[in-house]
Scaffold this motif. Structure first.
Motif, mmCIF file in Angstrom:
data_model
loop_
_atom_site.group_PDB
_atom_site.id
_atom_site.type_symbol
_atom_site.label_atom_id
_atom_site.label_comp_id
_atom_site.label_asym_id
_atom_site.label_seq_id
_atom_site.Cartn_x
_atom_site.Cartn_y
_atom_site.Cartn_z
ATOM 1 N N ARG A 38 0.840 -1.199 0.000
ATOM 2 C CA ARG A 38 0.000 0.000 0.000
ATOM 3 C C ARG A 38 0.870 1.241 0.000
ATOM 4 N NH1 ARG A 38 -2.618 -0.475 6.122
ATOM 5 N NH2 ARG A 38 -0.721 0.100 7.293
ATOM 6 N N GLN A 39 0.290 2.299 -0.521
ATOM 7 C CA GLN A 39 0.996 3.568 -0.577
ATOM 8 C C GLN A 39 0.074 4.679 -0.102
ATOM 9 O OE1 GLN A 39 2.906 4.315 -4.325
ATOM 10 N NE2 GLN A 39 4.210 5.899 -3.453
ATOM 11 N N SER A 43 3.514 9.213 0.819
ATOM 12 C CA SER A 43 4.439 8.286 1.466
ATOM 13 C C SER A 43 4.932 7.232 0.483
ATOM 14 C CB SER A 43 3.759 7.601 2.662
ATOM 15 O OG SER A 43 3.367 8.533 3.622
ATOM 16 N N GLU A 44 5.932 6.485 0.908
ATOM 17 C CA GLU A 44 6.459 5.427 0.064
ATOM 18 C C GLU A 44 5.575 4.179 0.141
ATOM 19 O OE1 GLU A 44 11.234 6.565 0.361
ATOM 20 O OE2 GLU A 44 10.504 4.653 1.134
ATOM 21 N N ARG A 45 5.717 3.344 -0.870
ATOM 22 C CA ARG A 45 4.977 2.090 -0.885
ATOM 23 C C ARG A 45 5.531 1.168 0.206
ATOM 24 N NH1 ARG A 45 3.476 -0.250 -6.708
ATOM 25 N NH2 ARG A 45 2.971 1.984 -6.814
ATOM 26 N N GLU A 46 4.631 0.516 0.924
ATOM 27 C CA GLU A 46 5.034 -0.364 2.018
ATOM 28 C C GLU A 46 4.325 -1.701 1.919
ATOM 29 O OE1 GLU A 46 3.808 2.033 5.365
ATOM 30 O OE2 GLU A 46 1.790 1.191 5.353
ATOM 31 N N ALA A 91 -4.992 4.280 1.942
ATOM 32 C CA ALA A 91 -3.901 4.166 0.980
ATOM 33 C C ALA A 91 -4.430 3.597 -0.324
ATOM 34 C CB ALA A 91 -2.802 3.243 1.512
ATOM 35 N N TYR A 94 -1.954 -2.165 -3.670
ATOM 36 C CA TYR A 94 -1.471 -2.793 -4.888
ATOM 37 C C TYR A 94 -1.230 -4.281 -4.684
ATOM 38 C CZ TYR A 94 -0.351 2.002 -6.334
ATOM 39 O OH TYR A 94 -0.417 3.330 -6.666
#
Length: 130
Positions: A38-39, A43-46, A91, A94
């Motif tokens: 998720r992003q 923020s960055e994708r985590e 978020a 993905y």
């Protein structure tokens, strides 16, 4: 050509549930490790959760006990069941897939790898919690 299509996102109230679905095509899903990332905005994708080709799973600490990742190789489908949703869960989510390998299995055994470990991605589905 690998394609991943997510669905199931939406807007919910805190405490409610959602179930995300990812339908891959172009490969045999049973031989791939898959995951949800998720992003959040800005923020960055985590990583959220991963499931290896043998069914073993890993979860981010922030979602343990609330989210469940599962797959049905016969129907080529991946799910993420999310319960007790919080505003922090807002978020774009993905779906990701990567061909299984000893290296990837080793990475998954250590926890959720960075997004760079996966080369196949869906377009994302938005989850909003208020």
């Amino acid at each position: 050509h690998v394609q991943l299509v997510e669905s199931g996102g939406g807007s919910v109230q805190a405490g409610e549930s959602l179930k995300l679905t990812c339908v891959p095509s172009g490969y045999t899903s049973s031989s791939y490790a898959m995951g949800w990332f998720r992003q959040p905005p800005g923020s960055e994708r985590e990583g959220v959760a991963t499931i290896d080709s043998d069914g073993s799973t890993t979860y981010a600490d922030s979602v343990k006990g609330r989210f469940t990742i599962s797959r049905d190789n016969a129907n080529n489908t991946l799910w993420l069941e999310m319960s007790s949703l919080k505003e922090d869960d807002c978020a774009t989510y993905y779906c990701a897939a990567e061909a299984s390998s000893p290296l990837l299995t080793a990475l998954l055994a250590l926890g959720i790898p960075s997004p760079g470990a996966f080369t196949n991605w869906g377009q994302g589905t938005q989850v909003t919690v208020s």
